[in-house]
Design a protein around this motif. Sequence first.
Motif, PDB file in Angstrom:
ATOM      1  N   LEU A   9       0.815  -1.209   0.000  1.00  0.00           N
ATOM      2  CA  LEU A   9       0.000   0.000   0.000  1.00  0.00           C
ATOM      3  C   LEU A   9       0.849   1.260   0.000  1.00  0.00           C
ATOM      4  O   LEU A   9       0.533   2.233  -0.683  1.00  0.00           O
ATOM      5  CB  LEU A   9      -0.944  -0.009   1.200  1.00  0.00           C
ATOM      6  CG  LEU A   9      -2.080  -1.029   1.132  1.00  0.00           C
ATOM      7  CD1 LEU A   9      -2.861  -1.024   2.434  1.00  0.00           C
ATOM      8  CD2 LEU A   9      -2.987  -0.753  -0.035  1.00  0.00           C
ATOM      9  N   VAL A  10       1.942   1.250   0.742  1.00  0.00           N
ATOM     10  CA  VAL A  10       2.845   2.408   0.772  1.00  0.00           C
ATOM     11  C   VAL A  10       3.462   2.621  -0.601  1.00  0.00           C
ATOM     12  O   VAL A  10       3.537   3.745  -1.108  1.00  0.00           O
ATOM     13  CB  VAL A  10       3.928   2.224   1.857  1.00  0.00           C
ATOM     14  CG1 VAL A  10       5.010   3.272   1.726  1.00  0.00           C
ATOM     15  CG2 VAL A  10       3.301   2.264   3.241  1.00  0.00           C
ATOM     16  N   THR A  11       3.901   1.530  -1.243  1.00  0.00           N
ATOM     17  CA  THR A  11       4.481   1.629  -2.575  1.00  0.00           C
ATOM     18  C   THR A  11       3.448   2.129  -3.579  1.00  0.00           C
ATOM     19  O   THR A  11       3.739   2.991  -4.411  1.00  0.00           O
ATOM     20  CB  THR A  11       5.023   0.259  -3.022  1.00  0.00           C
ATOM     21  OG1 THR A  11       5.958  -0.191  -2.052  1.00  0.00           O
ATOM     22  CG2 THR A  11       5.679   0.340  -4.370  1.00  0.00           C
ATOM     23  N   LEU A  12       2.234   1.602  -3.503  1.00  0.00           N
ATOM     24  CA  LEU A  12       1.170   2.014  -4.412  1.00  0.00           C
ATOM     25  C   LEU A  12       0.831   3.485  -4.228  1.00  0.00           C
ATOM     26  O   LEU A  12       0.681   4.227  -5.207  1.00  0.00           O
ATOM     27  CB  LEU A  12      -0.074   1.151  -4.172  1.00  0.00           C
ATOM     28  CG  LEU A  12      -1.272   1.429  -5.062  1.00  0.00           C
ATOM     29  CD1 LEU A  12      -0.955   1.038  -6.502  1.00  0.00           C
ATOM     30  CD2 LEU A  12      -2.474   0.656  -4.572  1.00  0.00           C
ATOM     31  N   LEU A  13       0.735   3.922  -2.991  1.00  0.00           N
ATOM     32  CA  LEU A  13       0.432   5.323  -2.712  1.00  0.00           C
ATOM     33  C   LEU A  13       1.538   6.227  -3.239  1.00  0.00           C
ATOM     34  O   LEU A  13       1.276   7.267  -3.830  1.00  0.00           O
ATOM     35  CB  LEU A  13       0.232   5.548  -1.214  1.00  0.00           C
ATOM     36  CG  LEU A  13      -0.108   6.969  -0.783  1.00  0.00           C
ATOM     37  CD1 LEU A  13      -1.386   7.434  -1.443  1.00  0.00           C
ATOM     38  CD2 LEU A  13      -0.227   7.047   0.722  1.00  0.00           C
ATOM     39  N   GLY A  14       2.784   5.836  -3.032  1.00  0.00           N
ATOM     40  CA  GLY A  14       3.905   6.625  -3.549  1.00  0.00           C
ATOM     41  C   GLY A  14       3.867   6.738  -5.064  1.00  0.00           C
ATOM     42  O   GLY A  14       4.108   7.812  -5.627  1.00  0.00           O
ATOM     43  N   ALA A  15       3.546   5.650  -5.736  1.00  0.00           N
ATOM     44  CA  ALA A  15       3.463   5.673  -7.195  1.00  0.00           C
ATOM     45  C   ALA A  15       2.331   6.577  -7.665  1.00  0.00           C
ATOM     46  O   ALA A  15       2.483   7.329  -8.635  1.00  0.00           O
ATOM     47  CB  ALA A  15       3.267   4.257  -7.726  1.00  0.00           C
ATOM     48  N   ARG A  16       1.204   6.527  -6.978  1.00  0.00           N
ATOM     49  CA  ARG A  16       0.070   7.371  -7.373  1.00  0.00           C
ATOM     50  C   ARG A  16       0.380   8.848  -7.132  1.00  0.00           C
ATOM     51  O   ARG A  16      -0.007   9.703  -7.921  1.00  0.00           O
ATOM     52  CB  ARG A  16      -1.176   6.961  -6.616  1.00  0.00           C
ATOM     53  CG  ARG A  16      -1.634   5.560  -6.997  1.00  0.00           C
ATOM     54  CD  ARG A  16      -2.997   5.281  -6.519  1.00  0.00           C
ATOM     55  NE  ARG A  16      -3.847   5.481  -7.699  1.00  0.00           N
ATOM     56  CZ  ARG A  16      -5.153   5.499  -7.667  1.00  0.00           C
ATOM     57  NH1 ARG A  16      -5.775   5.365  -6.542  1.00  0.00           N
ATOM     58  NH2 ARG A  16      -5.850   5.669  -8.768  1.00  0.00           N
ATOM     59  N   LEU A  17       1.078   9.147  -6.042  1.00  0.00           N
ATOM     60  CA  LEU A  17       1.450  10.540  -5.781  1.00  0.00           C
ATOM     61  C   LEU A  17       2.421  11.050  -6.841  1.00  0.00           C
ATOM     62  O   LEU A  17       2.301  12.187  -7.312  1.00  0.00           O
ATOM     63  CB  LEU A  17       2.055  10.674  -4.383  1.00  0.00           C
ATOM     64  CG  LEU A  17       1.077  10.595  -3.221  1.00  0.00           C
ATOM     65  CD1 LEU A  17       1.836  10.567  -1.903  1.00  0.00           C
ATOM     66  CD2 LEU A  17       0.117  11.755  -3.255  1.00  0.00           C
ATOM     67  N   ASP A  18       3.382  10.231  -7.220  1.00  0.00           N
ATOM     68  CA  ASP A  18       4.320  10.626  -8.268  1.00  0.00           C
ATOM     69  C   ASP A  18       3.585  10.881  -9.582  1.00  0.00           C
ATOM     70  O   ASP A  18       3.865  11.852 -10.287  1.00  0.00           O
ATOM     71  CB  ASP A  18       5.389   9.552  -8.473  1.00  0.00           C
ATOM     72  CG  ASP A  18       6.368   9.479  -7.315  1.00  0.00           C
ATOM     73  OD1 ASP A  18       6.467  10.473  -6.554  1.00  0.00           O
ATOM     74  OD2 ASP A  18       7.021   8.425  -7.168  1.00  0.00           O
ATOM     75  N   LYS A  19       2.635  10.016  -9.923  1.00  0.00           N
ATOM     76  CA  LYS A  19       1.871  10.185 -11.154  1.00  0.00           C
ATOM     77  C   LYS A  19       1.036  11.461 -11.101  1.00  0.00           C
ATOM     78  O   LYS A  19       0.943  12.195 -12.083  1.00  0.00           O
ATOM     79  CB  LYS A  19       0.959   8.978 -11.374  1.00  0.00           C
ATOM     80  CG  LYS A  19       0.159   9.071 -12.645  1.00  0.00           C
ATOM     81  CD  LYS A  19      -0.742   7.871 -12.833  1.00  0.00           C
ATOM     82  CE  LYS A  19      -1.570   8.052 -14.085  1.00  0.00           C
ATOM     83  NZ  LYS A  19      -2.570   7.018 -14.248  1.00  0.00           N
ATOM     84  N   ALA A  20       0.437  11.736  -9.944  1.00  0.00           N
ATOM     85  CA  ALA A  20      -0.388  12.939  -9.797  1.00  0.00           C
ATOM     86  C   ALA A  20       0.453  14.202  -9.938  1.00  0.00           C
ATOM     87  O   ALA A  20      -0.003  15.197 -10.495  1.00  0.00           O
ATOM     88  CB  ALA A  20      -1.099  12.926  -8.451  1.00  0.00           C
ATOM     89  N   ARG A  21       1.674  14.158  -9.485  1.00  0.00           N
ATOM     90  CA  ARG A  21       2.552  15.330  -9.603  1.00  0.00           C
ATOM     91  C   ARG A  21       2.982  15.573 -11.043  1.00  0.00           C
ATOM     92  O   ARG A  21       3.177  16.702 -11.455  1.00  0.00           O
ATOM     93  CB  ARG A  21       3.778  15.139  -8.714  1.00  0.00           C
ATOM     94  CG  ARG A  21       3.462  15.257  -7.249  1.00  0.00           C
ATOM     95  CD  ARG A  21       4.718  15.161  -6.398  1.00  0.00           C
ATOM     96  NE  ARG A  21       4.366  15.159  -5.000  1.00  0.00           N
ATOM     97  CZ  ARG A  21       4.740  14.247  -4.136  1.00  0.00           C
ATOM     98  NH1 ARG A  21       5.516  13.247  -4.524  1.00  0.00           N
ATOM     99  NH2 ARG A  21       4.374  14.312  -2.881  1.00  0.00           N
ATOM    100  N   ARG A  22       3.160  14.499 -11.822  1.00  0.00           N
ATOM    101  CA  ARG A  22       3.606  14.630 -13.206  1.00  0.00           C
ATOM    102  C   ARG A  22       2.466  14.887 -14.176  1.00  0.00           C
ATOM    103  O   ARG A  22       2.665  15.473 -15.221  1.00  0.00           O
ATOM    104  CB  ARG A  22       4.296  13.338 -13.647  1.00  0.00           C
ATOM    105  CG  ARG A  22       5.638  13.113 -13.045  1.00  0.00           C
ATOM    106  CD  ARG A  22       6.278  11.922 -13.710  1.00  0.00           C
ATOM    107  NE  ARG A  22       5.320  10.821 -13.829  1.00  0.00           N
ATOM    108  CZ  ARG A  22       5.408   9.668 -13.210  1.00  0.00           C
ATOM    109  NH1 ARG A  22       6.419   9.421 -12.423  1.00  0.00           N
ATOM    110  NH2 ARG A  22       4.492   8.735 -13.363  1.00  0.00           N
TER     111      ARG A  22
END
Length: 67
Positions: A9-22
């Motif tokens: 879940l932490v990895t998934l959340l980090g990936a989604r945050l990175d995508k949202a920023r880009r």
Amino acid sequence: MVHPALGYLVTLLGARLDKARREEGASAVEWVVIAAVLVGICTAVGVILTTALRDEATNIGNDIQSP
């Protein structure tokens, strides 16, 4: 030791945050407008339901009181 599901879940959340920023999607103003429209719709539905329930409760009360 961290539970594997928590790590996922932490990895998934980090990936989604990175995508949202880009992502060059909707701007903050568009999100505010969308949220305002949704709040307006919810308010209208609430008023309609409240009025309908109040009218129906009055009808039931009148039926109970009449002989």
